[in-house]
Enzyme design. Structure first.
Site, PDB file in Angstrom:
ATOM      1  N   LYS A 116      53.082  38.069  32.399  1.00 59.01           N
ATOM      2  CA  LYS A 116      54.208  37.593  33.212  1.00 59.01           C
ATOM      3  C   LYS A 116      55.254  36.846  32.397  1.00 59.01           C
ATOM      4  O   LYS A 116      56.350  36.621  32.881  1.00 59.01           O
ATOM      5  CB  LYS A 116      53.697  36.709  34.357  1.00 59.01           C
ATOM      6  CG  LYS A 116      52.966  37.518  35.421  1.00 59.01           C
ATOM      7  CD  LYS A 116      52.911  36.825  36.761  1.00 59.01           C
ATOM      8  CE  LYS A 116      52.389  37.803  37.805  1.00 59.01           C
ATOM      9  NZ  LYS A 116      52.238  37.267  39.115  1.00 59.01           N
ATOM     10  N   LYS A 197      49.228  48.246  36.232  1.00 56.30           N
ATOM     11  CA  LYS A 197      48.658  47.943  37.546  1.00 56.30           C
ATOM     12  C   LYS A 197      49.737  48.043  38.637  1.00 56.30           C
ATOM     13  O   LYS A 197      50.885  47.651  38.397  1.00 56.30           O
ATOM     14  CB  LYS A 197      48.129  46.501  37.487  1.00 56.30           C
ATOM     15  CG  LYS A 197      47.485  45.992  38.742  1.00 56.30           C
ATOM     16  CD  LYS A 197      47.042  44.553  38.542  1.00 56.30           C
ATOM     17  CE  LYS A 197      48.148  43.569  38.856  1.00 56.30           C
ATOM     18  NZ  LYS A 197      48.021  42.885  40.136  1.00 56.30           N
ATOM     19  N   LYS A 200      53.317  44.045  43.303  1.00 54.10           N
ATOM     20  CA  LYS A 200      54.456  43.856  44.201  1.00 54.10           C
ATOM     21  C   LYS A 200      55.702  43.372  43.475  1.00 54.10           C
ATOM     22  O   LYS A 200      56.807  43.548  43.958  1.00 54.10           O
ATOM     23  CB  LYS A 200      54.137  42.961  45.391  1.00 54.10           C
ATOM     24  CG  LYS A 200      53.307  41.728  45.128  1.00 54.10           C
ATOM     25  CD  LYS A 200      53.051  41.002  46.440  1.00 54.10           C
ATOM     26  CE  LYS A 200      51.642  40.503  46.629  1.00 54.10           C
ATOM     27  NZ  LYS A 200      51.094  39.666  45.564  1.00 54.10           N
TER      28      LYS A 200
HETATM   29  N1  AQP Z   1      46.779  47.108  41.739  1.00 56.38           N
HETATM   30  C1  AQP Z   1      45.756  46.472  42.282  1.00 56.38           C
HETATM   31  N2  AQP Z   1      44.564  47.110  42.471  1.00 56.38           N
HETATM   32  C2  AQP Z   1      43.504  46.471  43.040  1.00 56.38           C
HETATM   33  N3  AQP Z   1      43.564  45.181  43.443  1.00 56.38           N
HETATM   34  C3  AQP Z   1      44.724  44.515  43.281  1.00 56.38           C
HETATM   35  N4  AQP Z   1      45.103  43.267  43.569  1.00 56.38           N
HETATM   36  C4  AQP Z   1      46.399  43.087  43.209  1.00 56.38           C
HETATM   37  N5  AQP Z   1      46.886  44.204  42.684  1.00 56.38           N
HETATM   38  C5  AQP Z   1      45.868  45.118  42.703  1.00 56.38           C
HETATM   39  C6  AQP Z   1      44.234  42.268  44.173  1.00 56.38           C
HETATM   40  O1  AQP Z   1      44.872  41.759  45.328  1.00 56.38           O
HETATM   41  C7  AQP Z   1      44.529  40.379  45.462  1.00 56.38           C
HETATM   42  C8  AQP Z   1      45.753  39.568  45.658  1.00 56.38           C
HETATM   43  O2  AQP Z   1      46.586  39.638  44.544  1.00 56.38           O
HETATM   44  P1  AQP Z   1      47.789  38.615  44.436  1.00 56.38           P
HETATM   45  O3  AQP Z   1      48.923  39.044  45.248  1.00 56.38           O
HETATM   46  O4  AQP Z   1      47.333  37.247  44.712  1.00 56.38           O
HETATM   47  O5  AQP Z   1      48.171  38.633  42.937  1.00 56.38           O
HETATM   48  P2  AQP Z   1      48.303  39.784  41.918  1.00 56.38           P
HETATM   49  O6  AQP Z   1      46.958  40.220  41.503  1.00 56.38           O
HETATM   50  O7  AQP Z   1      49.177  39.234  40.847  1.00 56.38           O
HETATM   51  O8  AQP Z   1      49.002  40.949  42.732  1.00 56.38           O
HETATM   52  P3  AQP Z   1      50.370  41.646  42.435  1.00 56.38           P
HETATM   53  O9  AQP Z   1      50.676  42.672  43.430  1.00 56.38           O
HETATM   54  O10 AQP Z   1      50.388  42.104  40.998  1.00 56.38           O
HETATM   55  O11 AQP Z   1      51.362  40.467  42.679  1.00 56.38           O
HETATM   56  P4  AQP Z   1      52.533  39.948  41.820  1.00 56.38           P
HETATM   57  O12 AQP Z   1      53.317  41.150  41.419  1.00 56.38           O
HETATM   58  O13 AQP Z   1      53.254  39.045  42.769  1.00 56.38           O
HETATM   59  O14 AQP Z   1      51.915  39.230  40.659  1.00 56.38           O
HETATM   60  C9  AQP Z   1      43.740  39.979  44.228  1.00 56.38           C
HETATM   61  O15 AQP Z   1      42.361  39.985  44.542  1.00 56.38           O
HETATM   62  C10 AQP Z   1      44.068  41.061  43.254  1.00 56.38           C
HETATM   63  O16 AQP Z   1      43.043  41.263  42.314  1.00 56.38           O
END
Ligand code: AQP
Length: 334
Positions: A116, A197, A200
């Site tokens: 990040k 990955k 969002k």
């Molecule tokens: N691509 C993914 N595949 C499987 N699991 C996923 N998770 C996130 N992306 C995937 C799981 O969703 C839960 C919540 O995630 P989060 O929103 O708290 O944070 P993150 O992992 O950082 O998700 P994003 O979408 O990548 O968010 P941003 O872009 O805002 O950082 C967790 O259990 C995560 O493992």
């Protein structure tokens, strides 16, 4: 409200908008399955969301959207304590205390922090300290299990390390929780780049939002990257894009990958993608319908959150009373 007899599981999702099928397959689907087995605490992580700049006019609505989504996906407030992270101030209090026993190097080596911040010139301390707050989110409830996607495993390892460190310095306080990771679907990859990955905060074509319209879902699947060759076969090493689409198909349809491969022998990528769009639409339709229903009943949802925060605060405060005493703080004066 959740029963107290069962073992505890805790998890949360950031309130950063646009929950996607990666969040659903990797995390929310598990929460729903586990709520009969565990005493679940599931929160919306608004404090984590602000580790990247959020629009203050939208953050509250995004937070509620995540709650509507939890409910629409099947989280049941009778079985699961659903709450908002910032409504339970013990999270930040324990987060601060854990910061004081966390070596800087442990935080700097976290993959999510490195990803990040790689294009940033001015890095905010909140991003660095994200994992200590996450450790607090978990340890406050003394859970046995934390259902998460694969990307959070490193943070959970740090949580276990911090639990051990705290226990050895101040006396036995925290259990070391284990990560519950799906066998398949723990890491759904981006549709436009199967090496990254699904996320969002990435390009909108990388993810399928749980609330995306039918037209958007069809379009995103149609333009999803595929691999060279034309066989529909699960082989992440040589066919990362098709393997990712097969996992999505399998998770959304509840079918074995082998069965799906058989069904598409001799068929083209475009036939497979057209069917995948139908599978995803079929799975998301009831979720979107329920989302709309909950969104029209904000008053009842706020009551769920009020009850959830009260229950979470009760458990968190009991933990904090022990933590404050062990750290040696002077008792609060009445
Ligand atoms: N691509 C993914 N595949 C499987 N699991 C996923 N998770 C996130 N992306 C995937 C799981 O969703 C839960 C919540 O995630 P989060 O929103 O708290 O944070 P993150 O992992 O950082 O998700 P994003 O979408 O990548 O968010 P941003 O872009 O805002 O950082 C967790 O259990 C995560 O493992």
């Amino acid at each position: 409200m959740a029963e107290n007899r069962k073992q505890i599981a805790v998890s949360g999702i950031q309130a950063s908008g646009n929950l996607h099928i990666g969040n659903y397959i990797g995390a929310i689907k598990q929460f729903v399955e586990l709520q009969d087995k565990y005493n679940m605490f599931v929160f919306v992580a608004d404090l984590h969301a602000i580790t990247v700049p959020q629009d203050p006019k939208k953050l509250g609505a995004q937070t509620l959207d995540a709650v509507y989504t939890y409910l629409a996906c099947g989280l049941d407030p009778k079985k699961t304590t659903i709450f908002i992270q910032s409504h339970v101030p013990q999270h930040t209090e324990l987060g601060w205390i854990l910061n004081t026993i966390t070596p800087l190097g442990e935080l700097e080596r976290m993959t999510q922090f490195k990803d990040k911040t790689k294009d940033q010139t001015s890095i905010l301390a909140g991003l660095l300290n994200y994992p200590t707050l996450m450790a607090a989110d978990i340890l406050l409830y003394n859970p046995i299990a934390v259902p998460v996607g694969e990307d959070q495993v490193q943070h959970l390892e740090l949580t276990r390390t911090l639990a051990r460190k705290f226990n050895s310095r101040f006396g036995e306080t925290f259990k070391e929780p284990k990560a519950l990771i799906q066998k398949d679907g723990a890491r759904i990859m981006a549709l436009d780049d199967p090496i990254k990955k699904m996320s969002k905060s990435g390009n909108a074509n990388n993810f399928i939002g749980l609330l995306d319209s039918e037209a958007e879902i069809r379009r995103k699947i149609k333009i999803a990257v595929t691999d060279s060759g034309k066989e529909i076969k699960y082989d992440p090493a040589t066919k990362p894009a098709i393997s990712n689409l097969l996992i999505i198909y399998s998770q959304m349809a509840g079918l074995d990958i082998k069965e799906i491969e058989k069904k598409y022998v001799g068929k083209s990528y475009s036939e497979f993608k057209a069917d995948l769009a139908e599978v995803v639409l079929r799975a998301l339709k009831p979720i979107q319908e329920k989302y709309n229903k909950f969104a029209k009943d904000k008053k009842s949802v706020l009551q769920i959150l009020r009850d959830g925060a009260a229950e979470a605060r009760k458990v968190a405060e009991t933990t904090m009373e022990g933590v404050r005493a062990k750290v040696g703080f002077l008792e609060a004066l009445q």
